[in-house]
Design a protein around this motif. Structure first.
Motif: not given
Lengths: 702, 702
Positions: B319-323, B325, B396-398
């Motif tokens: 659910x997280x783009x950065x991780x 990548x 990641x906890x949004x």
């Protein structure tokens, strides 16, 4: 340089898209700002709820007082219009954070919106952070202008309030999700920060604007930056170099395959790939590069608690042999750290307090049954002489260990050692002690290697600190008319590469000498009687790039008959129209020197081992202009063949000044000839018998 | 093979050195055994407390029933005598764990005691674990025979009882302190184990005996081994290879500079350094090597929860783009993992449930605002087709995330995916969810890189599994009389190196052909008229090792006059008494092939790029006998110059069978000639025009 003081320290904020519905971002934002403790004027803007004298305003124009910052959370298609309207407000509104998503990241339609947003920023000179970002946090102002919030107490975890802890590190992230995870991680570890800034799509404000702001920010002692792309390499280098000369800049760069690459046709191109260039640039700028999220976090953990290590001789104190051996192994492989040699007087002193089987060599091993007192006595003795050295204290929880009391002792010594880290290994038994270390501002790592890796990188940073790193700046180009005239005429002919004779002229005006050669187009254009043998014949035709593969080179021609034969053969096989006749050079050490303009960072120069094996071994160093002769010679030590250059097994050494001279000339050429895109010198033969270098092949591309 | 069943599964235990004083190890041991829940007969032995019909016995001999295991915790100087006495007990006592320290690790005096202990073990055929060890734990027997204990509940941390959790991994450690830390770490993470065995100084039982026991132990599905030294490389390889063919053997080897090295005089020696050899041996045996404690822990974490990945195509859900990548970057650099290509049909299906800005390429990015439902739908679709592939779920906890509900969904899908790991990044917000993942047997890592590194190593292991790895065994040597006769006569002359003519004879009998050469001692011993030119003259004198440096080689001699001149010159400069005249060889690709006996593991063969640059580039591969031709040719692909061997830029390829043949011959020579210690073939010239190889220089050392 943009003034972002008001944006990050606002006294009044308007939320465009504020909402009373608690699932909406417009609600969450307001809640976070209020529960964070910020004391300023907050305006809610949403025409939907503005009737009947409610707290909501229909439009920013209705506010007749200064609005320092506008947070925008309305759907993407309405954002640009809202900002355009806001420019009509008086006093003028200059600072925006666009949290809304739905821009570049969703494809073409969003891309259009984003370009519109960028144009509005330019036209009205606005500071716009985002879009598609988390917002920012300024703990010293108790301002949480993001849609994330600290975890409130629950099952014993989390915080009692909505406040984030102030600290001395600024976090800047191109990934909102990663910022959320990092923030949540810092809470568990009592890590504070000076600012957290999510830069999102970087439509207007980019990482450089933020770095410029943080360079001047007194609350920020270090910056940790997560980047996926660098928009403008030249601008980035200028900013990053400046900040790194003042405070550590930690960068983790995700997305290793950068776009925008030109096709690779030259040797230099294949030797200077992206990742290598980025590494060279980072090194030049003294940026601390984290290769993984964990390294990134460990650097933050260390800097949160400690000063940058001022020395490279580290002291390790342990109650566990195994982890001590692992720590030694790590330091044995390190270039920036070494084990402090304990002076013999100190050894005698240590032995007084330690059992016979303890080791007073570094790592100092006070062995498994060490009670807290043994840690205390050892630290006391070390601190008298070596408090300025980095220190790592390792503990494993044996039955005699008492981690909590050791933590108490470390607390007392924390003041004395500015670069002080702990490794309390284990789980349940060290949990309370680790918690107490954290609360007393001592960085505690899970294992020796992680701690040492952070210390090593910062020790390396310290060696170069104060020396402002910068790279060649495109804007400083000064046109050199004489050489430019040659290049312009070639461009008019629509050639992409210079002929030998043209290259020779340009090189000569920069002091580089090519091997004596005769250029000609057919046999009638050359005086065959005056040619000496043995000789080389090859094409000088821009169309034939890999001459060797195309059989467009003849070596060791012994006489006129052979010369004529070679000429006919090459002409027939390749159809070439330009030729070059060179004397056979004496065998020497073949090197390659090349220049390439990186599409983003500008020119880089590559020096490597040449010949057939160039692309096999890739033994090369990437040099980043501006360069001095000393810097060049220093960097050459990184080459694997450096032992040969400096005299291998009793052979004479080669003259490194010659290479330095060629590199310096290339950097002048590129600075004075903006059209020059690549230069290949391959090979330049070096000699260790006093002979001058011989450049047998040289090409300039544009 | 030793029978350690009773040692690790005793029904009766005696503690020699038992004590009623709660600070004594003899007390702590008894307490740990009792509170752990073991149900057997426990005897306390301590003459100090044996009066007045107490629970204490004066001596082991007083027990007239079987004692399966004796734990010894008395001071070191009394240990040997106590064990010697115990051998008089009837029924015979065979198994001992010596926990007492004060042996080899404290120096000479202790070393003596330890040798005594070793001798007692041999003399009486006893199984003795230790000394200077922690003991062992067997959770399935509820037996904690160590002086460490789980942390009891305190401040909310720790366990309610003194029991360790049973699991499927065995931990074997040469460092007691590290075992303590690992055990404590496992408690926090709900990791169980089948056995924990501290091997201490390894006086009698060593890592091999323990590995043999664990190979047959049905409760043990994987072994994690911390080693500081390998006592007997040949024995280790035999045991480790066997166990690795059945279950993963994870090894972390601390202390990179092994002792016992011979001085390095040959080229082969400098190319085959220790660390490289160890790595080659580990690869041959399919040992999973952990380079850091963290890698070691992450492998344990993964194997505790998962099966070994059966495929190399991984699926990543985030659910997280950065991780995402960062995960892609990692896999981009991996040889053993790649991203599964999502079939287009599945993409269509995924798109139905996901928002437009989500990515259905792998990593599947369900973006920041993903509610748990989105994880569920995606997993449902993937599980239909790709449940056998390794899966990594990142979170990641949004504010919209709800980690606890996502954890609940993962729990439901854990059964379907046998190789399933999670990365819940953050701290306070993911703490409860991470706890629930652990309790449901899902491995949760702190960041994508750590998870992927563990998965990658196990995927690589899986590729070679079932194929029993073993290395050349010294004991299988079969003496070859014919060649041995030559060697024995040279040994009688006290030479350490063979002359060319001797080497030639030995090589010939193994099918290796040396370049045609004439050996002679002075000019009268050679028919000068019959010599062809150009020719090479060099010494064949064992005293002159680096001939080139000593100016003991003349190349390209054109005629008799030149030959005489060269002879006189070499004789004068070097004083050599033996000479070799060879025809000039045509230029070819110079390779080095060498053999070296590692002092511990036995022979290894090195193949590398030869010539001047050999020691500069160190382009070599270390081959571990026994080898087949296919295995050799496969391994050659690791050479940097492999592209040249296999035909570079349209050139013809070289005949790899020739190198394979030479390597196979060397392994035969070493197997049949126990005195041969090193062989150097440097260079062997290879040709890609159909010519046969030319060996210009070859030396056999012993």
């Amino acid at each position: 340089m943009k003034n972002l003081q008001k944006l990050f320290n606002p006294k009044s904020i308007a939320i465009v898209g504020a909402s009373p519905k608690n699932e909406k971002l417009g609600y969450i934002l307001a809640r976070n700002i209020l529960s964070g403790g910020w004391r300023g004027k907050l305006y809610y803007v949403n025409p939907k709820y503005s009737r009947n004298k409610s707290a909501y305003l229909a439009n920013l124009n209705e506010i007749r007082k200064p609005v320092d910052l506008v947070l925008v959370v309305i759907p993407a298609p309405f954002v640009n219009q809202a900002i355009e309207e806001a420019t009509l407000a008086r006093p003028k509104i200059e600072n925006f954070v666009v949290i809304s998503a739905g821009f570049k990241e969703i494809g073409k339609e969003g891309q259009k919106l984003e370009e519109g947003l960028e144009n509005i920023a330019k036209k009205h000179k606005l500071n716009i952070l985002g879009p598609n970002c988390l917002g920012f946090i300024n703990p010293s102002q108790k301002l949480n202008a993001t849609f994330t919030q600290p975890q409130f107490k629950k099952n014993g975890f989390g915080q009692a309030s909505g406040k984030f802890k102030p600290g001395k590190i600024a976090i800047v992230s191109q990934s909102g999700a990663l910022a959320v995870a990092l923030l949540d991680w810092t809470q568990n570890l009592s890590v504070g920060f000076s600012k957290v800034i999510s830069i999102g799509n970087k439509a207007a404000l980019d990482e450089c604007d933020i770095l410029n702001f943080l360079a001047a920010d007194k609350k920020t002692e270090a910056v940790a930056l997560y980047l996926e792309d660098i928009k403008d390499g030249q601008k980035f280098a200028e900013t990053a170099g400046k900040i790194a000369s003042q405070k550590p800049l930690i960068v983790i760069k995700a997305g290793k395959n950068r776009a925008g690459q030109k096709a690779i046709s030259s040797h230099t191109g294949s030797l200077a790939q992206d990742e290598g260039i980025l590494e060279a640039i980072f090194e030049k700028l003294n940026i601390v590069e984290a290769k993984t999220i964990e390294e990134f976090q460990n650097l933050i953990l260390y800097l949160n608690a400690d000063k940058i290590p001022a020395k490279k001789e580290i002291i390790i104190l342990t109650n566990a042999g195994g982890p001590g051996v692992l720590a030694s192994d790590f330091i044995g492989n390190s270039k920036s750290l070494k084990l402090l040699k304990i002076p013999s007087g100190m050894k005698v002193e240590l032995k007084k307090y330690l059992p016979g089987s303890a080791s007073v060599e570094n790592p100092i091993d006070i062995i498994g049954d060490a009670a807290p007192e043994r840690y205390k006595n050892t630290l006391k003795i070390i601190s008298r002489k070596f408090a300025a050295n980095p220190l790592l204290v390792i503990l494993t929880p044996q039955s005699q260990t008492d981690p909590e009391n050791v933590a108490r002792i470390l607390k007392a010594y924390k003041r004395k050692f500015p670069a002080f880290a702990a490794v309390f290994m284990g789980g349940a038994k060290v949990k309370t002690a680790a918690e107490s270390l954290r609360q007393n501002g001592i960085a505690n790592f899970e294992n020796p290697e992680e701690a040492l890796s952070a210390i090593e990188k910062l020790a390396k940073y310290n060696l170069q600190k104060k020396k402002a790193g910068f790279i060649f700046r495109q804007k400083d180009i000064q046109l050199k008319l004489k050489t430019n005239a040659i290049i312009q005429s070639v461009i008019q002919e629509k050639r992409k590469m210079l002929f030998w004779s043209e290259t020779e002229k340009i090189f000569k005006s920069y002091g580089i000498r090519l091997a004596n050669s005769i250029s000609f187009e057919n046999l009638s254009g050359i005086n065959l009687k005056k040619i000496t043998y043995p000789r080389v014949l090859k094409t000088d035709d821009p169309k034939i790039i890999h001459r060797w593969d195309k059989k467009a080179v003849f070596l060791g021609i012994q006489n006129e008959k052979g010369f004529r034969h070679a000429f006919q053969k090459i002409k027939k096989t390749t159809g070439a129209g330009k030729f070059l006749a060179q004397p056979m050079a004496k065998p020497g050490l073949g090197m390659i020197v090349g220049l390439k303009r990186d599409w983003s960072f500008g020119p880089v120069i590559v020096v490597g081992w040449g010949g057939t094996y160039t692309e096999i071994f890739k033994d090369r160093v990437i040099l980043v202009p501006p360069l001095t002769a000393d810097e060049i010679k220093n960097q050459l030590q990184k080459l694997k063949i450096f032992p040969i250059l400096s005299g291998f097994r009793g052979e004479k050494k080669y003259n490194l000044d010659e290479i330095a001279k060629i590199v310096l000339a290339l950097q002048e050429i590129v600075a004075e000839n903006p059209d020059v895109d690549q230069i290949d010198i391959n090979p330049v033969l070096l000699y260790n018998n006093g002979s001058k270098y011989q450049i047998l092949d040289a090409k300039i591309y544009f």
